[in-house]
Design a protein around this motif. Sequence first.
Motif, mmCIF file in Angstrom:
data_model
loop_
_atom_site.group_PDB
_atom_site.id
_atom_site.type_symbol
_atom_site.label_atom_id
_atom_site.label_comp_id
_atom_site.label_asym_id
_atom_site.label_seq_id
_atom_site.Cartn_x
_atom_site.Cartn_y
_atom_site.Cartn_z
ATOM 1 N N MET A 27 0.836 -1.207 0.000
ATOM 2 C CA MET A 27 0.000 0.000 0.000
ATOM 3 C C MET A 27 0.872 1.260 0.000
ATOM 4 O O MET A 27 0.583 2.230 -0.695
ATOM 5 N N THR A 28 1.962 1.213 0.805
ATOM 6 C CA THR A 28 2.850 2.375 0.880
ATOM 7 C C THR A 28 3.473 2.679 -0.474
ATOM 8 O O THR A 28 3.524 3.829 -0.904
ATOM 9 N N ILE A 29 3.951 1.630 -1.161
ATOM 10 C CA ILE A 29 4.576 1.823 -2.470
ATOM 11 C C ILE A 29 3.561 2.362 -3.467
ATOM 12 O O ILE A 29 3.870 3.220 -4.307
ATOM 13 N N THR A 30 2.325 1.876 -3.393
ATOM 14 C CA THR A 30 1.280 2.351 -4.292
ATOM 15 C C THR A 30 1.052 3.850 -4.110
ATOM 16 O O THR A 30 0.936 4.603 -5.087
ATOM 17 N N LEU A 31 1.024 4.298 -2.857
ATOM 18 C CA LEU A 31 0.833 5.728 -2.578
ATOM 19 C C LEU A 31 2.025 6.553 -3.038
ATOM 20 O O LEU A 31 1.861 7.669 -3.547
ATOM 21 N N VAL A 32 3.231 6.003 -2.848
ATOM 22 C CA VAL A 32 4.432 6.707 -3.298
ATOM 23 C C VAL A 32 4.406 6.877 -4.818
ATOM 24 O O VAL A 32 4.701 7.954 -5.348
ATOM 25 N N LEU A 33 4.036 5.824 -5.530
ATOM 26 C CA LEU A 33 3.966 5.905 -6.987
ATOM 27 C C LEU A 33 2.833 6.826 -7.435
ATOM 28 O O LEU A 33 2.951 7.513 -8.461
ATOM 29 N N PHE A 34 1.740 6.854 -6.692
ATOM 30 C CA PHE A 34 0.665 7.798 -6.997
ATOM 31 C C PHE A 34 1.170 9.236 -6.881
ATOM 32 O O PHE A 34 0.936 10.063 -7.770
ATOM 33 N N ALA A 35 1.889 9.524 -5.789
ATOM 34 C CA ALA A 35 2.439 10.864 -5.596
ATOM 35 C C ALA A 35 3.469 11.202 -6.673
ATOM 36 O O ALA A 35 3.494 12.319 -7.206
ATOM 37 N N LEU A 36 4.309 10.221 -7.006
ATOM 38 C CA LEU A 36 5.297 10.441 -8.070
ATOM 39 C C LEU A 36 4.602 10.724 -9.392
ATOM 40 O O LEU A 36 5.027 11.603 -10.160
ATOM 41 N N GLY A 37 3.519 9.994 -9.666
ATOM 42 C CA GLY A 37 2.765 10.219 -10.886
ATOM 43 C C GLY A 37 2.157 11.608 -10.943
ATOM 44 O O GLY A 37 2.132 12.248 -12.004
ATOM 45 N N LEU A 38 1.662 12.100 -9.810
ATOM 46 C CA LEU A 38 1.127 13.465 -9.766
ATOM 47 C C LEU A 38 2.204 14.483 -10.143
ATOM 48 O O LEU A 38 1.963 15.409 -10.933
ATOM 49 N N ILE A 39 3.395 14.311 -9.554
ATOM 50 C CA ILE A 39 4.492 15.249 -9.809
ATOM 51 C C ILE A 39 4.951 15.170 -11.267
ATOM 52 O O ILE A 39 5.105 16.193 -11.940
#
Length: 250
Positions: A1-13
């Motif tokens: 779940m943590t990695i998914t959120l990190v990749l979501f944030a990276l995708g936003l940026i």
Amino acid sequence: MTITLVLFALGLILGSFYNVVGLRVPAGESIVAPPSHCPHCGRRLSALELVPVFSYLFLKGRCRTCRAKISPLYPAIELAVGLLFAWAFHRLGWTPELAAALALASLLAIVFVSDVAYMLIPDKILLFFAALFVALNACLPFRPWEDALIGSAVGFLLPYAVAIVSHGKMGGGDIKLFAVLGFVLGWKNVLVAFFLSAFFGAVIGGAGLATGKIKRGKPMPFAPFIALGAWAASFFGTDIWNWYFHFLSD
């Protein structure tokens, strides 16, 4: 779940950066200078105005200084890339296919923006990602080379044939984009992507004509539909292919 959120944030940026690339490269501008600014009044944006999605919502879609409207394309691309990155990891995990999926999402976001803004898919973008996919497949094999090369040939020849038959109604940028997609997707899935793109274009374009949002005879960017078709094919292409031929055999 943590990695998914990190990749979501990276995708936003990265989605915010891909907006810049998609808008500046076709115009022949630098992607690093000048810094992000309001296209209407020219004021340089502050750090708080560059937070993906949230700045758009906080500012209610308008420039803080001149109150000009900010295109909803900006937050839409940011959110889309964030969701695509998260979805890719959720489906693929830490696999070579994940690297290809993230690169694919990046390419599709950039060409979506450039085609909507300029009706143009720059060769520079396609060449960069073509080289990237070849390098990825050499280092982190995600597709057998034979399938990738045949896919690239099919991805080029099919829309090229359509362009000839339709007397140029399919643009050269779309043809070259399908050639790159064929390398990533393989020959079966690039066929699925092509027909899904045509289907999405027909349905959405037909709805636009019916509601008056699209004028008959006016050119319409096709890259957004290619993006939808390619992303769907990358995850569901095999299922669609098998379903179709099972349906024909019944």
